[in-house]
Motif scaffolding. Structure first.
Motif, short mmCIF file in Angstrom:
data_model
loop_
_atom_site.label_atom_id
_atom_site.label_comp_id
_atom_site.label_asym_id
_atom_site.label_seq_id
_atom_site.Cartn_x
_atom_site.Cartn_y
_atom_site.Cartn_z
N ASP A 74 35.65 19.95 9.82
CA ASP A 74 34.83 19.67 11.00
C ASP A 74 35.45 18.58 11.87
O ASP A 74 35.52 18.70 13.10
N ARG A 84 37.16 19.09 15.61
CA ARG A 84 36.61 18.31 16.73
C ARG A 84 37.72 17.52 17.43
O ARG A 84 37.75 17.43 18.66
N THR A 112 39.58 19.78 19.75
CA THR A 112 38.80 20.03 20.96
C THR A 112 38.87 18.85 21.92
O THR A 112 39.06 19.02 23.14
N PRO A 152 37.39 25.28 22.95
CA PRO A 152 36.05 25.24 22.36
C PRO A 152 36.09 24.98 20.86
O PRO A 152 37.08 25.32 20.18
N LEU A 153 35.02 24.41 20.34
CA LEU A 153 34.98 24.05 18.92
C LEU A 153 35.26 25.22 17.99
O LEU A 153 35.98 25.08 17.00
N ALA A 154 34.68 26.39 18.30
CA ALA A 154 34.91 27.55 17.44
C ALA A 154 36.38 27.91 17.41
O ALA A 154 36.94 28.24 16.35
N ASP A 189 30.41 21.82 23.88
CA ASP A 189 29.16 22.54 24.11
C ASP A 189 29.22 23.87 23.36
O ASP A 189 30.16 24.64 23.51
N LYS A 190 28.20 24.17 22.58
CA LYS A 190 28.20 25.36 21.74
C LYS A 190 28.23 26.65 22.55
O LYS A 190 28.67 27.69 22.05
N GLU A 191 27.75 26.62 23.79
CA GLU A 191 27.73 27.82 24.61
C GLU A 191 29.08 28.09 25.28
O GLU A 191 29.31 29.18 25.80
N THR A 192 29.96 27.11 25.29
CA THR A 192 31.25 27.27 25.95
C THR A 192 32.12 28.28 25.22
O THR A 192 32.31 28.19 24.00
N THR A 193 32.66 29.23 25.97
CA THR A 193 33.62 30.18 25.40
C THR A 193 35.05 29.82 25.77
O THR A 193 35.98 30.19 25.05
#
Length: 523
Positions: free
Chosen positions: A127, A131, A134, A140-142, A364-368
């Motif tokens: 993790d 991070r 990023t 993005p984190l994913a 941001d979790k929504e960022t692709t």
């Protein structure tokens, strides 16, 4: 040409896609604040190192100089690292040479065990390490987690390769003679890496070097040094002895540092990933002492969609191949060739998919899709778009830089791009999908091969005969047939023509070893 109603529906879809794409600019990811810049907001703050690493010690630049490292999504300062120079580089090389005397004598099993410990530590701190990627790179984190796991896989793979460095016996034509071939580490290795994969581009080289018994001096890019320094911290915890890994951080002194890393007679191998012009310059420097050289240089990957392709699969292949890392990967699809009979359908489906992207801060979790690495990268994408439009191309989606903080460019799809447009002649390294029409297999293979580089190539077709013909005809080092993903630790990674020399990953440990013949006589 497709029937008129198909073109009409395509135009309607494009307009609706552009409307949806406007949401990219209003996405809440553009309203954010940097989290805990002093410790990166990590669970374990000690992974953030702000000094260089030489002979097992964390050190500053001798003159006290520093490099400011910023988050490309916010332009906020993350921290500083030393602005090192020639003196520190020579110290690092000397430390690596001293450590080689003992590290090269360790057994393959000992090196395996240490690398496995390093792999376990990387997994334990997944993790935090993701991070960190990023924050300094912007992805993005994913996606950063994907890079981190890819990075760790090289350490695991080469740990196992360490115990597979077999020699051989070669029958002699002479009586009483036995020919034995053994493999030995080459010595001190210089490793120079880019910013687009801050962790994986290091471990792909370092894992092989350490497994072979080599010691290393690493020059990470000034944009993303913290991932490299974190790896050194974990390697120390895993039991890698002082001097085996050394890290020199620099920006202003990169010419002097790079020259020493290539020209020093102590260094026996240079491994570089980056642009073709820089690769040529480093290879010339290394040639003075005939060092071993591994180079992964620029690409200009073709992506071909034939009329018998699974269009949905081809669109998904382009999405992952073109837009991974916001288009900043060496194996990105750069020239997208689509056969005329499926051109309109493919273009409309691709525009619809790209319109759903969410651009913003990678945290941001929504960022692709995140930012480009800096404004110069944005300028290059913009120049390629403007050149294509000036030569008759049409914007299906995007086409503009995104205003505000950070280095953002809207994910872009262009149609009717001429074959001689700048985007088809140069590697863009950004979120630009440029579609060029073709008619025949022979035509598109010639177009695909009409470049001085040859790293990767992709195509989609359900014709088995065509799959083999095109795969063998493409002048590249790696081919993705009906897939947009080729990167794995287990494969030979590298290119042909001006895309480089040698192979990494796979059996790349051999690039860090010399074969020695021992002929026993008098038997």
């Amino acid at each position: 040409m497709p029937p008129a109603r198909t073109l009409t529906s395509t135009v309607s879809l494009v307009f609706s896609s552009q409307l949806r794409a406007r949401q990219i600019y209003r996405h809440p990811a553009f309203r954010f604040r940097m989290a805990s810049s002093s410790a990166f907001g990590l669970k374990e703050a000690s992974l953030v190192r702000s000094q260089g690493f030489i002979d097992g010690k964390w050190v500053d630049a001798k003159d006290g100089g520093v490099i400011k490292v910023t988050n490309p999504a916010t332009t906020e300062e993350l921290g500083t690292v030393p602005e090192m120079g020639l003196a520190e580089t020579k110290e690092a090389i000397d430390a690596a040479a001293k450590a080689f005397k003992t590290w090269s004598k360790t057994t393959a099993n000992q090196r395996h065990d240490i690398l496995i410990k390093l792999y376990a530590l990387m997994k334990e701190h997944s993790d935090d390490l993701a991070r960190m990627i990023t924050l300094e790179n912007g992805k993005p984190l994913a996606e950063a987690m994907g890079e981190h796991l890819y990075s760790a896989s090289f350490i695991e793979w080469f740990a196992e390769e360490a115990v597979r460095t077999y020699g051989e016996q070669i029958p002699s034509p002479f009586p009483g003679v036995r020919n034995i071939v053994i493999k030995q580490p080459v010595g001190v290795v210089s490793i120079l890496t880019p910013w687009n994969f801050p962790s994986a581009m290091i471990t792909r080289k370092l894992g092989a070097a350490l497994a072979a018994g080599c010691t290393a001096v690493i020059k990470p890019p000034p944009e993303t040094p913290f991932s490299a320094l974190a790896l050194a911290e974990l390697a120390t915890r895993a039991g890698v002895p002082p001097g085996v890994i050394n890290i020199v951080t620099t920006q202003s002194n990169v010419r002097d540092v790079g020259r020493e890393m290539c020209e020093s007679p102590i260094v026996q191998k240079v491994s570089f990933t980056g642009s073709t012009p820089v690769a040529k310059m480093l290879a010339q420097m290394a040639a003075g002492t005939l060092k071993k050289v591994s180079i992964e240089a620029g690409g200009n990957a073709p992506f071909i969609v034939f009329d018998d392709a699974d269009i949905d699969a081809a669109v998904e292949g382009v999405i992952v191949c073109k837009f991974r890392g916001t288009g900043q990967t060496c194996v990105c699809a750069n020239r997208i060739f689509v056969q005329s009979s499926v051109y309109a359908e493919f273009a409309s489906r691709l525009a619809e998919r790209v319109a759903a992207f969410k651009v913003g801060n990678g945290l941001d979790k929504e960022t692709t899709h995140g930012p480009l690495i800096h404004d110069r990268a944005v300028d290059k994408v913009e120049a390629h778009v403007e050149d294509a439009l000036a030569n008759g191309a049409q914007v299906l989606l995007g086409g503009k830089r995104i205003p505000g903080a950070g280095s953002f460019f809207a994910p872009t799809v262009l149609s009717d791009v001429p074959a001689d447009a700048l985007v088809n002649r140069e590697e863009t390294f950004g979120p630009l999908a440029a579609l060029t029409r073709f008619e025949t297999e022979e035509e598109v293979v010639a177009m695909a091969n009409n470049t001085a580089v040859g790293l990767a190539g992709y195509f989609f077709s359900r014709d088995v005969g065509r799959v083999w013909r095109v795969a063998e005809a493409l002048e590249v080092g790696m081919v993705g047939a009906n897939t947009g993903v080729i990167s794995q630790a287990v494969i030979p990674f590298g290119g042909v023509k001006e895309s480089g020399l040698g192979r990494e990953g796979g059996h790349g440990i051999s690039e860090y070893m010399n074969e020695k013949l021992i002929a026993f006589g008098g038997l």
